[in-house]
Design an enzyme around this catalytic site. Structure first.
Site, short mmCIF file in Angstrom:
data_model
loop_
_atom_site.label_atom_id
_atom_site.label_comp_id
_atom_site.label_asym_id
_atom_site.label_seq_id
_atom_site.Cartn_x
_atom_site.Cartn_y
_atom_site.Cartn_z
N ARG A 172 11.70 -9.97 6.65
CA ARG A 172 12.42 -8.71 6.83
C ARG A 172 13.45 -8.80 7.95
O ARG A 172 13.20 -9.39 8.99
CB ARG A 172 11.43 -7.60 7.22
CG ARG A 172 10.62 -7.05 6.11
CD ARG A 172 9.83 -5.90 6.71
NE ARG A 172 8.83 -5.38 5.80
CZ ARG A 172 7.87 -4.56 6.20
NH1 ARG A 172 7.77 -4.21 7.46
NH2 ARG A 172 7.00 -4.10 5.33
N ARG A 220 -2.00 -9.40 13.47
CA ARG A 220 -2.36 -8.17 12.74
C ARG A 220 -3.31 -8.50 11.60
O ARG A 220 -4.24 -7.74 11.32
CB ARG A 220 -1.09 -7.49 12.20
CG ARG A 220 -0.31 -6.76 13.27
CD ARG A 220 1.10 -6.45 12.80
NE ARG A 220 1.14 -5.40 11.78
CZ ARG A 220 2.22 -5.17 11.02
NH1 ARG A 220 3.30 -5.92 11.15
NH2 ARG A 220 2.21 -4.21 10.13
N ARG A 258 -11.75 2.68 8.99
CA ARG A 258 -11.38 1.31 9.33
C ARG A 258 -12.60 0.47 9.63
O ARG A 258 -12.52 -0.76 9.65
CB ARG A 258 -10.51 1.30 10.60
CG ARG A 258 -9.03 1.39 10.32
CD ARG A 258 -8.26 1.01 11.57
NE ARG A 258 -6.99 1.71 11.62
CZ ARG A 258 -5.93 1.35 10.91
NH1 ARG A 258 -5.98 0.31 10.13
NH2 ARG A 258 -4.81 2.03 11.01
N LYS A 309 0.81 -1.22 0.00
CA LYS A 309 0.00 0.00 0.00
C LYS A 309 0.84 1.27 0.00
O LYS A 309 0.55 2.22 -0.72
CB LYS A 309 -0.89 0.02 1.26
CG LYS A 309 -2.30 -0.39 1.00
CD LYS A 309 -3.23 -0.09 2.16
CE LYS A 309 -2.58 -0.20 3.53
NZ LYS A 309 -3.48 0.24 4.60
N ARG A 345 12.29 -7.53 13.63
CA ARG A 345 11.48 -6.71 14.54
C ARG A 345 10.32 -7.53 15.08
O ARG A 345 9.79 -8.40 14.39
CB ARG A 345 10.91 -5.49 13.79
CG ARG A 345 11.90 -4.36 13.65
CD ARG A 345 11.22 -3.18 13.01
NE ARG A 345 10.83 -3.49 11.64
CZ ARG A 345 10.91 -2.63 10.63
NH1 ARG A 345 11.33 -1.41 10.83
NH2 ARG A 345 10.54 -2.97 9.42
#
Ligand SMILES: [Zn+2]
Length: 224
Positions: free
Chosen positions: A130, A174, A91, A16, A163
């Protein structure tokens, strides 16, 4: 020229941010990411910012009405008179309705809700791969952009870590929250015939071409 009042939807890791940047350049739109805007309002100590801050300091969610007023302050600014790109708001369906009513009072309406989709497994693969270096926050990806030596930053030799936000179990959580909140929203925009879907698993340049073509068509239709 018709207005381009756009909403960006999609799970974390679907690209996004990248697409938003390109849309802003293509169509010269201001980009409003809700989190940034709330933080900016708090920092500027505007009346609304102070109100939002009270909720945040108590650890409460900032109510829809307050968030919507903060967003509408931006939407009413000169830079947004030909359109805007919203990210992170609405949202929920409640927020969506609040936004639609606020726009309607101004004689404006949404042009489209752009949904960039990616399956959960792909999101997990992208985010959990990542790595970031502890010294200068250089970014790597074990699969798509690996360092020359595993676990070591090419640029400064420091250690690479994952992370907490990128740990698979956190990403899954999430995603659960995202699906729970977004499904009704997607249905809402689909019903209003405002939803446009894009395949976020395609290369970013291709996704960008599709979105740009869709938005250009929307603008043309709006002028007719
Ligand atoms: Zn580094």
């Amino acid at each position: 020229m018709g207005e381009l009042n756009l909403i960006l939807l999609g799970p974390p890791g679907a690209g996004k941010g990248t697409q938003a940047q390109r849309l802003v350049e293509d169509f010269d739109l201001p980009y409003y990411a809700t989190g940034d805007i709330l933080r900016a309002a708090v920092k500027e100590e505007s009346e609304l910012g102070r109100e939002a801050k009270e909720y945040m300091e108590r650890g409460d969610l900032v109510p829809d009405v307050v968030i919507c007023r903060v967003i509408m302050e931006r939407v009413d600014s000169k830079e947004a008179e030909d359109g805007f790109l919203l990210d992170g708001f609405p949202r929920t369906n409640g927020q969506a309705e609040t936004l639609e009513e606020a726009l309607e009072r101004r004689g404006r309406r949404l042009t489209a809700a752009l949904l960039i989709e990616a399956p959960d497994e792909e999101v997990i693969r992208r985010l959990s791969g990542r790595r970031i270096c502890v010294k200068n926050q250089h970014l790597y990806h074990v699969e798509f952009d690996p360092p020359k030596r595993e676990g070591v930053c090419d640029q400064d030799g420091s250690r690479l870590i994952q992370r907490d936000d990128d740990k698979p179990e956190t990403v899954r959580k999430r995603l659960d929250v995202y699906h729970e909140q977004t499904k009704p929203l997607v249905a809402h925009y689909e019903q209003m015939a405002l939803l446009r879907r894009f395949d976020g698993t395609r290369p970013a340049t291709e996704v960008h071409d599709h979105i740009r073509a869709a938005v250009a068509t929307l603008r043309l239709e709006d002028e007719l």
